[in-house]
Design a protein around this motif. Structure first.
Motif, PDB file in Angstrom:
ATOM      1  N   SER A 168       0.851  -1.193   0.000  1.00 34.75           N
ATOM      2  CA  SER A 168       0.000   0.000   0.000  1.00 34.75           C
ATOM      3  C   SER A 168       0.884   1.240   0.000  1.00 34.75           C
ATOM      4  CB  SER A 168      -0.904   0.005   1.240  1.00 34.75           C
ATOM      5  OG  SER A 168      -1.792  -1.089   1.221  1.00 34.75           O
ATOM      6  N   VAL A 215      -3.647   3.949  -2.238  1.00 32.41           N
ATOM      7  CA  VAL A 215      -4.874   3.459  -1.616  1.00 32.41           C
ATOM      8  C   VAL A 215      -5.412   4.386  -0.539  1.00 32.41           C
ATOM      9  CG1 VAL A 215      -4.251   1.071  -2.084  1.00 32.41           C
ATOM     10  CG2 VAL A 215      -3.602   2.077   0.088  1.00 32.41           C
ATOM     11  N   GLN A 272      -5.203   0.186   7.425  1.00 35.03           N
ATOM     12  CA  GLN A 272      -4.426  -0.707   6.578  1.00 35.03           C
ATOM     13  C   GLN A 272      -4.378  -2.123   7.153  1.00 35.03           C
ATOM     14  OE1 GLN A 272      -3.434   0.106   3.532  1.00 35.03           O
ATOM     15  NE2 GLN A 272      -4.482   2.035   3.952  1.00 35.03           N
ATOM     16  N   ASN A 277      -5.846  -5.477   5.277  1.00 36.16           N
ATOM     17  CA  ASN A 277      -5.102  -6.721   5.075  1.00 36.16           C
ATOM     18  C   ASN A 277      -5.871  -7.906   5.646  1.00 36.16           C
ATOM     19  OD1 ASN A 277      -2.978  -5.412   3.806  1.00 36.16           O
ATOM     20  ND2 ASN A 277      -1.865  -5.071   5.707  1.00 36.16           N
ATOM     21  N   GLN A 301      -8.683  -9.498   3.540  1.00 35.19           N
ATOM     22  CA  GLN A 301      -8.404 -10.371   2.418  1.00 35.19           C
ATOM     23  C   GLN A 301      -8.909 -11.784   2.659  1.00 35.19           C
ATOM     24  OE1 GLN A 301      -7.332  -9.450  -0.481  1.00 35.19           O
ATOM     25  NE2 GLN A 301      -7.096  -7.335   0.145  1.00 35.19           N
ATOM     26  N   SER A 303      -9.076  -8.216  -2.952  1.00 32.73           N
ATOM     27  CA  SER A 303      -8.927  -6.917  -3.612  1.00 32.73           C
ATOM     28  C   SER A 303      -7.450  -6.633  -3.826  1.00 32.73           C
ATOM     29  CB  SER A 303      -9.569  -5.801  -2.776  1.00 32.73           C
ATOM     30  OG  SER A 303      -8.968  -5.741  -1.501  1.00 32.73           O
ATOM     31  N   ARG A 341      -8.354  -1.952  -3.533  1.00 27.49           N
ATOM     32  CA  ARG A 341      -7.715  -1.564  -2.274  1.00 27.49           C
ATOM     33  C   ARG A 341      -8.127  -0.167  -1.848  1.00 27.49           C
ATOM     34  NH1 ARG A 341      -1.680  -2.871  -3.789  1.00 27.49           N
ATOM     35  NH2 ARG A 341      -1.202  -2.078  -1.707  1.00 27.49           N
TER      36      ARG A 341
END
Length: 461
Positions: A90, A112, A131, A135, A138, A143, A149
């Motif tokens: 990111s 992002v 962030q 993660n 997911q 994504s 994202r």
């Protein structure tokens, strides 16, 4: 001192998961690094993009780019090249309040999220938390594309509020999954999540299902029943396919949203509500309003925080990860084996997926049943045959511009890939010799080949 890819990679232990790019002498860079360390991050400082782009930083989660210390003329091209090269990372620009238009442009190029400077400790911590949540998401919401994202980053922001959210997107893009994601990371995650499909329930029953009814309210009401609003109290109510809601019920729904109270059919007692409303639709509500099928005041009430999920044809980076996720779902016994051949990957990437992720899931499930042998071949997918690589090399595509000049063209990227293939074939498949001839390390060549496979390129050496 010059560093090779391998040497720089080896310098970065697995726990060093944040990189800050910018002028090391600048006060803003120093402050950012200090505050990141205060938040428990291990930080690697870089003065420019070049060394970072040479390294394949698989253990790095975030890259902060402090805009103030970078030349403006090359900023956009460098950031775009970075996000294209390291898609698993990111990239977060740090901009001054006066330069927020730069942040908007950088988001379009694949960043992002962004951080406004000067910033507080709490703002930086909130960004890091977003962030981390993205993660973690997911596990359920694939994504890998920049668009996906950015959507998750925005969902993280809106999950912190109680304002109504409107999720739009084509059928099969995962609107309910996004609503569940928002609820999961909200302050009311432990409270109920209730979903209602407004298109699947007969109109004469929908009012009772939404608002509830008392005993004897209508023929057949032998017991009192709470409505979906009551069941979702304290949590989240998803009104899926809101564009299908009849006009008469739209007025009643608007009143409930305005008053934050609901009254059961046949009842006299108003029930206080504390419900987050998420609406979802595959229709253009503004067009529905213009044609008299949807109330404008209800649309404005729902469309406080809009989120749009792009169709899968615009998120090609998500196709193969999604396909592998579905393979793991329907063939868990083969979870440790990549069942997709290179030809099958190319066929998946070249299909437009009008039915989006739902169509992809059905395709994968069917292929698992119809395959001959362990691996999935293109004919198992039932899709059009992919075009050969040579045909695709003839299709240039401009992807980024600055001051009206093309920054990159995909045709050059395909030509580069072809050069790599030809070089390896020239050395009869000996990758170490090919890497030396290409001027890169063996490790860098391995990552380049993996990227080519992800693009659906068949590698036969």
């Amino acid at each position: 001192m010059n560093y090779s890819c391998d040497e720089l990679f080896d310098e970065l232990p697995a726990r060093k998961h944040v990189v800050v790019i910018g002028d090391s002498a600048e006060a803003g860079c120093q402050l950012l690094r200090e505050r990141l360390r205060k938040d428990g991050c291990e930080v690697v400082a870089q003065d420019n993009f070049e060394r970072l782009e040479q390294a394949l930083l698989k253990d790095v989660a975030l890259v902060f780019v402090v805009i103030g210390g970078l030349p403006a003329h090359s900023l956009y091209a460098q950031v775009h090249a970075l996000v294209q090269r390291v898609r698993h990372i990111s990239v977060i620009p740090v901009v001054q309040y006066a330069d927020q238009e730069k942040a908007a442009a950088l988001l379009e190029l694949g960043c992002v999220d962004y951080l406004l400077s000067p910033f507080s400790d709490s703002q930086l911590t909130a960004l890091l938390r977003r962030q981390e949540y993205a993660n973690a998401a997911q596990e359920s919401f694939v994504s890998c594309s920049q668009a996906g994202r950015r959507l998750l980053a925005m969902a993280q922001r809106v999950s912190l509020t109680r304002a109504p959210i409107l999720i739009t997107g084509e059928t099969g893009t995962g609107k309910e999954l996004m609503a569940r994601y928002i609820h999961r990371f909200s302050a009311s995650a432990e409270a109920p999540f209730v979903a209602v499909n407004c298109a699947a329930i007969p109109e004469q029953m929908l009012e009772s299902i939404l608002f509830g009814h008392e005993k004897g309210a209508f023929t057949g009401a032998v017991n009192a029943q709470p409505g979906k609003f009551e069941l979702a109290n304290g949590g989240t109510l998803l009104l899926d396919e809101i564009g299908e809601l009849p006009l008469g019920l739209q007025a009643k729904l608007l009143r409930v949203l305005q008053e934050q109270r609901v009254e059961r059919l046949g009842g006299r007692r108003e029930i206080e509500l504390n419900v987050r409303i998420i609406a979802a639709t595959n229709r253009d509500l503004q067009q529905e309003v213009a044609e008299g099928r949807f109330r404008a005041d209800l649309m404005f009430r729902l469309d406080v925080l809009p989120l749009h999920i792009s169709p899968l044809r615009e998120r090609k980076e998500d196709v193969l990860p999604l396909a592998r996720r579905f393979i793991g779902k329907y063939a868990p016994q083969d979870a440790d084996t990549d069942l997709l051949t290179e030809d099958a990957c190319r066929a998946l990437l070249q299909h437009d997926w009008p039915g989006n992720a739902r169509e992809l899931e059905n395709t994968v499930q069917r292929a698992l049943v119809l395959r001959n042998g362990l691996f999935i071949q293109p004919q198992d997918l039932g899709l059009a045959a992919p075009a050969p690589l040579e045909a695709r090399l003839e299709k240039p595509l401009a992807v980024a511009v600055e001051n009206g000049k093309a920054a990159l063209r995909a045709s050059g990227k395909w030509a580069e890939y072809q050069h790599v293939i030809d070089t390896i074939r020239r050395f009869d498949g000996h990758k170490a010799k090919a890497a030396a001839s290409l001027g890169m390390t063996s490790r860098a060549l391995r990552y380049r080949l993996n990227a080519m496979r992800e693009q659906g390129i068949e590698l036969n050496f």
